[in-house]
Structures are given as C-alpha cells and as structure tokens.
Enzyme design. Structure first.
Site: not given
Length: 670
Positions: A408, A429, A441, A479
């Site tokens: 992540s 991801h 992702e 993130n």
C-alpha cells in the site's frame, strides 16, 4: 458514409442506422431518421417500417459528447424525431439486438412494436450519469410494464434482458439470434393489419407503494444523489396525470434541471475518466501481452484470499501459499465462506462455488509457484519481509513470470531490487475487500517493462477491475493523498474539534465514513512502531493504551459487539492531554473549515503528483478516490471537485494554513 439508409422488401421499408461504434443518436442520425421517416410516411406504397441497426448493437444511447457542446450543427431534436414516430400513420417496428439503452431504448418505446433477439439488453441508465430519461422514458415505460418495473428500471439504471422484457410485455416478439432482419420483416407484415399503436395512451397500472419501497431499500446507496429520486417522482407523476403531454413536459423540465446541475457534470466526468484511465501514456497499442493462465498468491490472509477470489471466479487457477498450516486453512475457509455468502445472495450457484474452489491449490511451499505466470505478494507491510519473499520468488518463478506486490505504501523499486529481473516487477495494489472493491492501482516501477504493464492492465479488465497507473512514491496516488487528509484531521483535533464532528462533516460531504472511523476500521496499529513507551502522536497514545480500533472494540471510538461506535471519554481525554501540551487554545471549528482544512491539501497533493509524473492525469486521481475510498461520484473526485471550488479559493486557504501551493494549482488562478 450515410448514417441512415433505407431499403425495401415489398411494402416494408427497412431503415438501417450505421453510426459506429454503438449507433449513438448523434445529430446526423436524428436528421437522417427524421428525413427517411418523413418520406416513408408520405409514400403510400410503404405499409410498415422496420428500424434496425448495423454492427454489434441497436442504439446504445445518446451521444454524450454532444451534451453542453455549442458546436453541434442544428437539426432535429430528440422530441421532434420521437413525435414523428409516434404520430406516423403506419406501424413502426424496432428490431433490437445488442443493447437498446437510454435514448435508444426511448426510441424503441416510441415505436409501435418491438421485436428483439433473446440476448438483447434493454435499459435506461441515465441515472448513472446524474440524469433521468428526457424523451419520455419515465412516462411511456410505466404504461407498458407498470409502475413497479418502470420505477426499478429508471431509478437503478440496470438493463433487463429481452427475454424478461418479453415476459413483461415490453418486447412483442422474440426473434432468432441469427435472423433478426428477416423475422422483423415478417412481424412487420403482421403489424400492418393491427396498425400503429401509441404507448403513451396506454393506462398506467400498478401500486405507488412500490416507489416508497424502492426508496427505503436504496436509501443508503442513494444518499446524496438527486437523479434516482427525480426519476421516481416522474414515474409517480405519470401515474396521476390525465394528459400524457403534461407528463412529458414534467419529465422534460426535470431533465433540464438535472442537466444544468453539478451532479451530472461530475458523473459524466467520471464516465469518461474511467475509460481514460485504461489508456497508458507512451505505451504502444501493439505492445505484446504475456499469457496469464495460472496465478500465484503469497499470503492467505484477508487480502490474499480476496485477491485469489478475483481470479478464481474468472476461471483462472490460483496457487495460494502460506507459511503455517493453520493460517492456510483459515484463509481457504474464509474464501469458501465468502463464496457461500455470495451464493446465498444469488450471485453464484452452489455448483459455481465448488467449481471456483476446485481451481484453488493451497500450499505451504513457495516452490509450488514455479509454473505461475503471475505471482502477487500479499504479506506484511514490512520492506525486509517483502524483499525476502521477492528474492525467493526470483529463484523459483519461471522466466517471464510477472512478480507483483500488493504493498500500500512501500517503494516498489526497492522491492524489485531484491530480484535479478526488475523489468518483471510492479505493484498491484488491491483495495479491501479485494474481491469487492473495483479499484486496482498498478504501480509502474522505474524498470517495469512495457509488456508487463500492458499485461496487468489487460488482466485487470479481465477480472472486472478499474485499473489506474501510478508512479512509485510513498502511498502511490490514493494513500499519499489520504495522508494529507489524516494529518489535517489530527491537527484539527488539537485545535478543538472532536473525532465525531470531523467524521460527521465528512459523512455529510458524501463520504461513507470519516477519517477516524476509517482509521478504526483499518486498525490503528497498522504501521505503528509497537513501542508503548514511545508516545509522539495521538495514535501512539491510543495504541499504547490498547486502543487498536474495531478489532478490539476500542480506538477513536468505543464499539459494541455489533461494531457500532460511540464517542469515547478515554480518547477525548487523550486528545485533550495532547492539546494542552501543544499550548493550542481550544476554539470552535465549523464543518466548513473541517472540509476545507482536510480536503484542500488533498487537491494540492494531487497537483504535486501530476507535476512529478506520479499520476498520468487528474481524472485518474478522481477514479482512484471514487472507486477506492468512496468519494461521492456526484462530486466527481477530488480534482474535479477542486476545479469547481476554484484554484484561487483553495490556494488562499492553503497559504493561510502554511502549506506550499503546487505550481500547477497557482497556474490555474485567475
């Protein structure tokens, strides 16, 4: 090439629409249809008209690119074309294959009769673009199928099959899959004796209670959205109106209001953004793809199991590897439990569940991944652990196998450096729960090869994911922006806001939950240094006090056995202690300030990522946040929303907070 042509079969005129790729009702199509219908109506030798489409589908909707475009040539409007159809003095038959959607379905509705192949799909998906049908769909459909079915179709936007349509009286005749044209001509000759038939003059049947039931069932899903409720209001109006013209006028006015509003602009933006995300800048279209026949997953936890399910349900065999037998058994058991839960809801049959599980090969040996074409690592978020796994995979996996990490946050280039084949390494991801969330992702490392990237992007589509390419940076797209929101939210706690107020403001904005509810759900100990004596942040203090989130019933909130959260006096005391030690005066903070303080830095970070080349385009960032974090689609993602807020307003607020403003954001000022 003409988009509308006509041919004759005796007394039957066949109008063929040919406007690739989906026969959209573009301006030239509307003009062509109007011209040909006018000539056919005036020709006494024509006794019936068949409307059919070339290519792979019937009319799949309006031309969205024309909406709001001032450069569209003048010509017939939808309503003018439809009026010509409805008042024609000879029967018009819609011959449907592929998809009849939106304006295409409304045109089929205004035809006097409908014939379709069984595989055809019929629907009004406008609500997914923040709109409602604007050419009579909400008024004619209830008169054909009744209130309940019409309400379902216009408010949910999901298509039904022609077979179901035939059962409900929407389709008059089913044709053979291979002989639609011939069957439609035969049916047209039958219709000559019956004559024209207007759907708008049929009575509306059914009970309005079905509408209230739909609202109750979808209250959570529709929270914040305008279009579903407007669509239902139009159906309700159709049931009570005496003159159908009044109903058509009511629908049109409602359509125009939505068309000029912010929600449809945002949802149309997302429609195009999702399609654009699949395109990788600089990647040749003829890039060869690697053959992915077998997938390996390292780690049988919640994430690893969810990742495996994506491939199993698409018929791709998966080898699932864990270190310990109890962890492996637990992981396989969870996969079975998830599939059985889906079967109970009707998503799978019991037979399909077993078929999926038969494709799963649990193992305790990494060596069993040697014949996999793609291996996805889903182990602890610790660099040393991941590098150790990749070093082993490098020795075990066959040449040409793609090695992917589900990290992540961590540096994909650093992970790739543990192998002798960095060209085969990239990030995949997935978002939790991985078998449900649509976003993926795809992180392109500095040395990731074009064919590895192209293969994974194509594979993402194959397993039903919306893939977005990200560059290597801490947290990638989603993130990295989330960290900015979290930092601002924690600062607001020190200035006097409570976790509950901050979360409530985000919920009112349209998010499924606020920053602190999300933290509790993920677990406050994720990434924690695990030293109870080292307390530098509010999160450190909560973890040191054993407040780890929902997993143990206490985090920013206290949780009951059903995981319902309530404000925690202990947490509030910890926050107050940090605030007092920070020498910050406690003050009143408005919800508006909360949104600006937490979301403007996200927009700024998005601009920085674009400047650094970590995201390909602003719309990709929007796709990540809508499909990965629950940003409300009716706001169009953070970058689209930022445009609506205005660069000047955002820049001024950031400067007030002491946050450096991205150069590209400054460029948009004025």
């Amino acid at each position: 090439m003409q988009s509308v042509t006509s041919t004759r079969d005796g007394e039957v005129l066949i109008l063929t629409i040919d406007n690739p790729p989906v026969n959209a009702l573009s301006w030239h199509v509307r003009n062509g249809i109007g011209e040909e219908i006018g000539k056919a109506v005036a020709d006494d030798s024509v006794k019936a008209i068949v409307l059919i489409c070339a290519g792979r589908t019937f009319i799949a909707g309006a031309d969205i690119s024309e909406m709001g475009n001032p450069n569209i040539p003048s010509g017939l409007t939808f309503l003018e074309v439809f009026d010509t159809f409805e008042h024609a003095n000879k029967p018009i038959i819609a011959a449907i294959h592929g998809s009849a959607l939106g304006g295409g379905f409304e045109l089929a509705l205004v035809c006097h009769y409908r014939i379709a192949v069984p595989s055809a799909q019929l629907g009004l998906p406008e609500v997914k673009l923040g709109l409602i049908p604007g050419a009579g769909g909400t008024q004619r459909l209830p008169r054909v199928v009744g209130i309940e079915q019409a309400a379902i179709m216009v408010s949910l936007g999901e298509p039904i099959s022609a077979v179901e349509g035939h059962e409900r009286g929407l389709v008059d005749r089913l044709a053979e899959e291979t002989s639609l044209r011939a069957d439609a001509i035969t049916f047209a000759r039958e219709c000559i004796a019956m004559g024209p038939r207007s759907t708008r003059n049929l009575p509306v049947t059914g009970n309005l209670a079905a509408i209230e039931k739909l609202k109750a069932e979808n209250a959570r899903k529709w929270r914040g959205f305008e279009a579903p409720y407007v669509a239902l209001k139009c159906v309700e109006f159709a049931a009570g109106v005496e003159d159908p013209e009044d109903g058509l006028r009511f629908e049109r006015e409602a359509f125009v209001r939505l068309r000029e509003g912010t929600q449809t602009k945002a949802q149309r933006h997302m429609f195009f953004a999702e399609r654009q995300a699949a395109k990788v800048e600089g990647l040749p279209k003829d890039t060869p793809l690697r053959d992915i026949r077998r997938v390996g997953v390292v780690g049988a936890g919640t994430m690893g199991g969810g990742i495996a399910m994506n491939f199993l349900q698409k018929g791709i065999p998966v080898a699932l590897v864990e270190q310990a037998q109890d962890n492996l058994d637990r992981g396989v058991g969870l996969i079975r439990k998830n599939y059985e839960a889906l079967a109970a809801k009707g998503s799978f049959s019991a037979e399909q569940v077993e078929q999926n599980l038969d494709l799963l090969s649990p193992s305790l040996a990494l060596e069993d991944l040697s014949d996999c074409d793609l291996v996805i690592e889903a182990v602890y978020e610790v660099m040393d652990v991941k590098q150790e796994v990749f070093a082993k995979l490098d020795r075990i996996c066959k040449p040409g196998a793609i090695l992917a990490t589900n990290t992540s946050y961590l540096d994909v280039n650093e992970i790739a450096s543990a192998t002798s084949r960095p060209q085969d390494v990239l990030g995949m991801h997935f978002f939790s729960p991985a078998n449900v969330m649509k976003l993926l992702e795809v992180v392109r490392g500095d040395k990731t090869s074009d064919d590895a990237l192209a293969t994974v992007m194509a594979l993402a589509k194959r397993i039903g994911k919306i893939a977005v390419v990200a560059g290597v940076c801490h947290g990638f797209i989603g993130n990295r922006m989330l960290a900015q929101r979290q930092h601002a939210a924690l600062q607001l706690l020190l200035e006097g806001a409570s976790p509950e107020q901050i979360d409530r403001a985000h919920f009112a904005f349209g998010m499924p939950m606020g920053p602190f509810q999300m933290s509790d759900l993920a677990g406050l100990d994720v990434g924690w240094h695990r030293d109870p004596s080292r307390v530098e942040t509010i999160r450190d203090a909560l973890c040191a006090a054993g407040r780890l989130g929902q997993k143990n019933g206490k985090g920013f909130y206290d949780y009951d056995e059903r995981r319902n959260g309530t404000p925690s006096p202990e947490t509030l005391a910890i926050i107050e202690d940090f605030r007092s030690r920070s020498n910050l005066p406690k003050r009143e903070i408005t919800d508006e300030e909360i949104i600006e303080r937490t979301l403007y830095p996200m927009v700024n970070e998005g601009h920085l990522m674009l400047e650094e080349g970590k995201a390909q385009r602003a719309s990709d960032i929007d796709v990540v946040w809508v499909h990965g974090y629950g940003w409300p689609a009716y706001r169009g993602g953070p970058m689209h929303w930022g445009e609506q807020e205005g660069a000047s307003k955002i820049a001024a607020a950031l400067e007030k907070q002491g946050i450096p403003v991205a150069a590209s954001l400054k460029e948009n000022i004025g």
